[in-house]
Design a protein around this motif. Structure first.
Motif, PDB file in Angstrom:
ATOM      1  N   PRO A 115       1.020  -0.957  -0.369  1.00 20.31           N
ATOM      2  CA  PRO A 115       0.107  -0.364   0.136  1.00 20.31           C
ATOM      3  C   PRO A 115       0.841   1.718  -0.084  1.00 20.31           C
ATOM      4  N   SER A 116       2.327   1.711  -0.030  1.00 20.77           N
ATOM      5  CA  SER A 116       2.563   2.396   0.789  1.00 20.77           C
ATOM      6  C   SER A 116       3.659   2.656  -0.634  1.00 20.77           C
ATOM      7  N   MET A 117       3.731   2.047  -1.857  1.00 18.55           N
ATOM      8  CA  MET A 117       4.396   2.319  -3.075  1.00 18.55           C
ATOM      9  C   MET A 117       3.571   2.721  -4.514  1.00 18.55           C
ATOM     10  N   ASP A 118       4.243   3.708  -5.194  1.00 14.97           N
ATOM     11  CA  ASP A 118       3.792   3.871  -5.675  1.00 14.97           C
ATOM     12  C   ASP A 118       3.792   2.624  -7.175  1.00 14.97           C
ATOM     13  N   ASP A 119       2.912   3.048  -7.882  1.00 14.16           N
ATOM     14  CA  ASP A 119       3.195   1.662  -9.196  1.00 14.16           C
ATOM     15  C   ASP A 119       4.612   1.165  -9.639  1.00 14.16           C
ATOM     16  N   CYS A 120       5.699   2.126  -9.965  1.00 12.79           N
ATOM     17  CA  CYS A 120       6.728   1.760 -10.614  1.00 12.79           C
ATOM     18  C   CYS A 120       7.167   1.081  -9.037  1.00 12.79           C
ATOM     19  N   LYS A 121       7.732   1.536  -7.990  1.00 13.65           N
ATOM     20  CA  LYS A 121       8.312   0.433  -7.585  1.00 13.65           C
ATOM     21  C   LYS A 121       7.405  -0.557  -6.877  1.00 13.65           C
ATOM     22  N   LEU A 122       6.134  -0.449  -7.012  1.00 16.78           N
ATOM     23  CA  LEU A 122       5.660  -1.316  -6.656  1.00 16.78           C
ATOM     24  C   LEU A 122       5.731  -2.958  -7.796  1.00 16.78           C
ATOM     25  N   LEU A 123       6.309  -2.468  -8.868  1.00 12.33           N
ATOM     26  CA  LEU A 123       6.078  -3.257 -10.128  1.00 12.33           C
ATOM     27  C   LEU A 123       7.629  -4.211  -9.390  1.00 12.33           C
ATOM     28  N   GLU A 124       8.893  -3.243  -9.114  1.00 16.50           N
ATOM     29  CA  GLU A 124      10.287  -3.554  -8.849  1.00 16.50           C
ATOM     30  C   GLU A 124       9.989  -4.133  -7.711  1.00 16.50           C
ATOM     31  N   GLU A 125       9.317  -4.248  -6.611  1.00 17.17           N
ATOM     32  CA  GLU A 125       9.209  -5.101  -5.589  1.00 17.17           C
ATOM     33  C   GLU A 125       8.623  -6.618  -5.841  1.00 17.17           C
ATOM     34  N   THR A 126       7.600  -6.238  -7.128  1.00 15.71           N
ATOM     35  CA  THR A 126       6.811  -7.403  -6.685  1.00 15.71           C
ATOM     36  C   THR A 126       7.856  -8.380  -7.952  1.00 15.71           C
ATOM     37  N   ALA A 127       8.634  -7.736  -8.296  1.00 14.05           N
ATOM     38  CA  ALA A 127       9.514  -9.323  -9.456  1.00 14.05           C
ATOM     39  C   ALA A 127      10.402  -9.729  -8.444  1.00 14.05           C
ATOM     40  N   ASP A 128      11.320  -8.791  -7.319  1.00 19.03           N
ATOM     41  CA  ASP A 128      11.558  -9.273  -6.366  1.00 19.03           C
ATOM     42  C   ASP A 128      10.905 -10.304  -5.411  1.00 19.03           C
ATOM     43  N   TYR A 129       9.811 -10.179  -5.267  1.00 19.46           N
ATOM     44  CA  TYR A 129       9.129 -10.581  -4.360  1.00 19.46           C
ATOM     45  C   TYR A 129       9.418 -12.265  -5.211  1.00 19.46           C
ATOM     46  N   ILE A 130       8.718 -12.150  -6.277  1.00 22.09           N
ATOM     47  CA  ILE A 130       8.459 -13.406  -6.944  1.00 22.09           C
ATOM     48  C   ILE A 130       9.440 -14.149  -7.286  1.00 22.09           C
ATOM     49  N   ARG A 131      10.426 -13.731  -7.204  1.00 16.00           N
ATOM     50  CA  ARG A 131      11.368 -14.224  -7.540  1.00 16.00           C
ATOM     51  C   ARG A 131      11.935 -15.519  -5.796  1.00 16.00           C
ATOM     52  N   PHE A 132      12.275 -14.543  -4.554  1.00 17.95           N
ATOM     53  CA  PHE A 132      11.483 -15.832  -3.750  1.00 17.95           C
ATOM     54  C   PHE A 132      11.122 -15.797  -3.326  1.00 17.95           C
ATOM     55  N   LEU A 133       9.493 -16.033  -3.811  1.00 18.86           N
ATOM     56  CA  LEU A 133       8.641 -16.560  -3.265  1.00 18.86           C
ATOM     57  C   LEU A 133       8.361 -17.559  -4.202  1.00 18.86           C
ATOM     58  N   THR A 134       9.528 -18.284  -5.901  1.00 19.04           N
ATOM     59  CA  THR A 134       9.637 -19.668  -6.255  1.00 19.04           C
ATOM     60  C   THR A 134      11.262 -20.124  -5.607  1.00 19.04           C
ATOM     61  N   THR A 135      11.815 -19.492  -5.489  1.00 20.76           N
ATOM     62  CA  THR A 135      12.813 -20.051  -4.954  1.00 20.76           C
ATOM     63  C   THR A 135      12.416 -20.775  -3.312  1.00 20.76           C
TER      64      THR A 135
END
Lengths: 149, 440
Positions: A115-135
């Protein structure tokens, strides 16, 4: 720790340099599993699975460190002993219009610290989150496989 | 046995999913041809009782191979049915989440000692086959959702509006794309585990890219939405028909006002990140932003659901860790000649540590683990250690000397002798820690 900080350095490596944190994730998770198994042999299976799930997210957050907004938010949530709650929309009956407007919102609800992120940062964090989730998911699958075979 | 296990598994899975298809009444993916399903029932139910008894028996060879097949990780080096587990893992995605949670609760209910992993994989199979079953009505390959590589993947195609060209692609590409991560003979179990987001996700991407065509068409609304975000800058500088020719038009690629500059910068950044996300998320061949976001959202939900499910099915497995660990501690330092020979390649401090840990393990396992923790080491089963370390060190650049191979071979050699698994695990893990330490 690995070069997870620079996105430019990650472009050519399909692995995204995660394998330094992989071992850390693995060791943390296994230790947590061991602790859980030691301390709660007689407790309910639901509580146990909750604890295991918590341990999974904890090892994700620990190996990601404080460099990422999602891992910081996750660590905060874990430390405050709040129940790990993740929104799950059970019905996929979203109308197209609603879907368009809410997409960023939905994503913000899914990713910790969203909730405390703007769209750009949200996408970036999502990518990292997905990486760690898959691992983490693969790690759990390996562990389960190795103890059941 | 391979063949027999497949049949049994296929029979059980199809009948279970057929039952589910009956009870569950939602979605357009449901029963399209009830008549054919009846034929299915007769066919499958005959094989049902044996399948269910097999399910209940944790010692049946069917379980181990099926579980391995499902989770695609076979540390013994056998080649499981590659595409099916991959598709099974991805197959969870587009099964409706209600079904997933329903099965998850079913799974937790039916938890027995040692029944965890078979039910876990049975659930996965059910989910997968449930998704596939309606499509099976069209093609009579009644192998319970097609256990074979070619059988599985074309089936869901008939679900979506995807063209007839797709089956061809599906059958061919997964073989090639999925063979690549699974090339190496022995440590491929761990390797494909941590093959990261390059190999297997891309393979899954190609595999699932075609066959998880949603019947709902994202195309119309999403495309218009994506295009409709027409940038103000390029609109003003585009090659369209400008209504006023008196206004100074910015050249293509340049913006005149700071608003559009900031806008363009923001859009570029977002596009960059979307591209990075596209590589992570399977089925990311969508060109428009909205459907891409949908994919991302779905994928994140799916991963979180998988974590939840895996943590539920871990319960029986975790209990198996205890005898393993206890076994190590009871054995103590006896018969460690083999490990010492291998550990001679490492520092002396390592063997000293091993001695200390072994002694501590005799008294109290917890303190031994804490001691290890303080040193940044971890004790784990041999199979797990070899999987993780080989996976962790394999993708490293050529500059790093792959230290684990000698350690893992010694670990593998010592795996059979329970006398020195502790030493081997330490060796492997510290070797892995050593190789990753400089990178930190």
């Amino acid at each position: 720790m690995e070069s997870k900080s620079s996105t430019t350095g990650n472009r050519d490596n399909p692995n995204r340099n995660l394998h330094g944190s992989k071992t850390m994730m693995a060791s943390h998770f296994l230790r947590a599993l061991f602790r859980i198994q030691q301390t709660s042999t007689s407790s309910s299976s639901a509580g146990r699975s909750r604890r295991i799930r918590r341990a999974a997210y904890a090892s994700m957050a620990y190996s990601a460190g404080t460099r990422r907004a999602w891992s910081r938010a996750l660590l905060r949530k874990l430390r405050s002993r709040a129940r790990l709650r993740f929104p799950r929309r059970l019905s996929r009956a979203a109308t197209p219009q609603r879907r368009d407007m809410d997409q960023a919102q939905v994503l913000r609800k899914l990713v910790p610290g969203g909730p405390s992120m703007d769209d750009c940062k949200l996408l970036e964090e999502t990518a990292d989150y997905i990486r760690f989730l898959t691992t983490q998911v693969r790690l759990m699958q390996t562990v389960m496989d190795s103890v059941s075979s | 046995m391979q063949h027999g296990s497949r049949e049994v598994r296929g029979g059980m899975a199809a009948s279970a999913s057929a039952q589910m298809a009956l009870h569950d009444d939602h979605g357009s993916q449901q029963i399209q041809n009830p008549g054919l399903h009846d034929d299915f029932f007769d066919q499958m139910l005959s094989g049902l009782p044996s399948a269910w008894t097999d399910l209940g028996n944790p010692k049946s060879p069917w379980d181990a191979s099926a579980a391995q097949k499902l989770f695609r990780i076979d540390l013994a080096g056998k080649q499981p049915d590659e595409s099916q587990p991959e598709a099974a893992a991805e197959g969870l995605r587009y099964a409706s989440y209600e079904e997933a949670t329903m099965l998850a609760s079913r799974l937790s209910q039916s938890q027995g000692s040692g029944g965890s992993s078979p039910t876990g994989e049975a659930m996965m199979l059910q989910l997968n086959n449930h998704h596939i079953l309606p499509a099976v009505g069209r093609s009579q390959t009644a192998v319970g959702g097609g256990v074979g590589e070619s059988g599985l993947l074309p089936l869901p195609l008939t679900l979506g509006s995807g063209g007839a060209a797709d089956p061809r692609i599906i059958v061919e590409t997964p073989r090639d794309e999925m063979d690549r991560p699974y090339k190496s003979p022995d440590h491929n179990g761990g390797e494909e585990l941590y093959n990261g987001l390059g190999g297997s996700i891309r393979a899954a991407q190609a595999a699932t890219g075609q066959h998880f065509h949603h019947p709902q068409s994202y195309g119309g609304a999403a495309a218009s939405a994506g295009v409709g975000q027409g940038p103000a800058a390029s609109a003003s500088s585009g090659g369209g028909t400008p209504p006023q020719k008196q206004k100074v038009r910015a050249r293509r690629g340049q913006a005149t006002d700071p608003h559009s500059i900031a806008e363009r910068l923001r859009r570029e950044r977002i596009a960059e990140r979307m591209k990075a996300l596209q590589e992570l998320v399977p089925n990311a061949n969508k060109t428009d932003k909205a459907s891409m976001l949908d994919e991302i959202i779905d994928y994140v939900k799916f991963l979180q659901l998988q974590v939840k499910v895996l943590s539920m099915s871990r319960l029986g497995g975790a209990a198996a860790v205890a005898p393993l660990v206890a076994d190590i501690s009871t054995e103590g330092p006896g018969g460690r000649a083999g490990a010492n020979g291998a550990a001679a390649g490492n520092n002396d401090s390592l063997t000293v540590t091993e001695h200390r840990v072994a002694k501590m393990m005799e008294e109290d396992m917890g303190s031994a683990m804490q001691y290890l923790q303080g040193k940044g080491l971890c004790l784990m089963p041999i199979s797990l250690a070899s999987a993780i370390s080989s996976a962790a060190c394999r993708p490293s650049a050529g500059g790093l000397v792959p230290a684990p191979p000698p350690a893992t071979t010694s670990a593998a050699a010592a795996a059979e002798s329970p006398s020195s698994p502790s030493a081997s695990a330490l060796t492997v893990q510290s070797a892995a820690a050593d190789t990753t330490a400089p990178k930190r």
